[in-house]
Design an enzyme around this catalytic site. Sequence first.
Site, PDB file in Angstrom:
ATOM      1  N   ASP A  54      43.571  40.898  30.959  1.00 11.22           N
ATOM      2  CA  ASP A  54      44.698  41.494  31.654  1.00 11.22           C
ATOM      3  C   ASP A  54      45.926  40.264  31.726  1.00 11.22           C
ATOM      4  O   ASP A  54      45.483  39.069  31.549  1.00 11.22           O
ATOM      5  CB  ASP A  54      44.597  42.055  32.838  1.00 11.22           C
ATOM      6  CG  ASP A  54      43.987  43.456  32.687  1.00 11.22           C
ATOM      7  OD1 ASP A  54      43.895  43.980  31.556  1.00 11.22           O
ATOM      8  OD2 ASP A  54      43.265  43.832  33.809  1.00 11.22           O
ATOM      9  N   TYR A 113      32.118  35.486  33.120  1.00 12.24           N
ATOM     10  CA  TYR A 113      33.422  35.105  33.653  1.00 12.24           C
ATOM     11  C   TYR A 113      33.081  34.360  35.001  1.00 12.24           C
ATOM     12  O   TYR A 113      31.859  34.541  35.675  1.00 12.24           O
ATOM     13  CB  TYR A 113      33.987  36.593  34.421  1.00 12.24           C
ATOM     14  CG  TYR A 113      34.705  37.502  33.340  1.00 12.24           C
ATOM     15  CD1 TYR A 113      36.190  37.137  32.978  1.00 12.24           C
ATOM     16  CD2 TYR A 113      33.976  38.521  32.541  1.00 12.24           C
ATOM     17  CE1 TYR A 113      36.638  37.925  32.044  1.00 12.24           C
ATOM     18  CE2 TYR A 113      34.680  39.226  31.733  1.00 12.24           C
ATOM     19  CZ  TYR A 113      36.128  39.047  31.421  1.00 12.24           C
ATOM     20  OH  TYR A 113      36.586  39.797  30.518  1.00 12.24           O
TER      21      TYR A 113
END
Length: 264
Positions: A54, A113
Amino acid sequence: MPNYALLVEYDGTYFYGWQKQKDLPTVQFSIESALEIILKRNPASRLSVAGRTDTGVHALGMVCNFKTEFPIPNFHKLLVSLNALTPKAVSIKNVVEVPPEFHARFSCTGREYIYKLYYSKYESSFIEGRAYWVKHHIDWDLVQKQLDVLVGEKDFRSLAKAKSMSGKRSIREILAINLEQLTPDWYQIRIRANGFMHNMVRITVGTLLDIGKGRWESRSIDSILEEKNRSRAGMTLPPDGLYFVRAYYEDHPEIHELYKISLP
């Protein structure tokens, strides 16, 4: 048709995410535009990517791939040219040839992540767009105790953006999650899973911080997962501290060659 995988690093502060959007700067558009110039009569197909990040989310080791009509003879020249033609916020770190069936997204069997946290009463000049400032007291031991509950195949609907989950499957497997203290002021949470839902990492870390602050006396990660209700979990942290670290491909060992560079 030859198929090539790229290892990409980027600072998400300067982009509206990975995916190409009309009239907005994105990572995909930057790289595809450079490839069009370099390949000329040897056109590239659209880039596929391991994770469509994003707006504001960073990457240290994103994998993407493209197919082109003719073999690329010189990888060093390709890397130099790509880095010269893309913005400074994008770095192409490596390239390898992969089998024709390789697809950066659909061949991927795991993604990793980290979320970076700056833990201090006082703000730093260097964290804007790079980490989340935690200025309230956190019981890190309590946060640590929650992590084991998250490991395994579970329904993570409570930890995903509700609007994105309508009618969608919410079962994922978290393979590993760790709290890492880098310095007295710097922490990060590292999480690896077979897949992630929209905002899943940012909500997971936000929920862990809310628990660590003592926001709830009788609620834990376990009970939040059981409720399968996003409103029962914690805050969605901003994208600033989120970094895509690595993509895993069990059936494509050649991808290991991409990561033979230094990563955090």
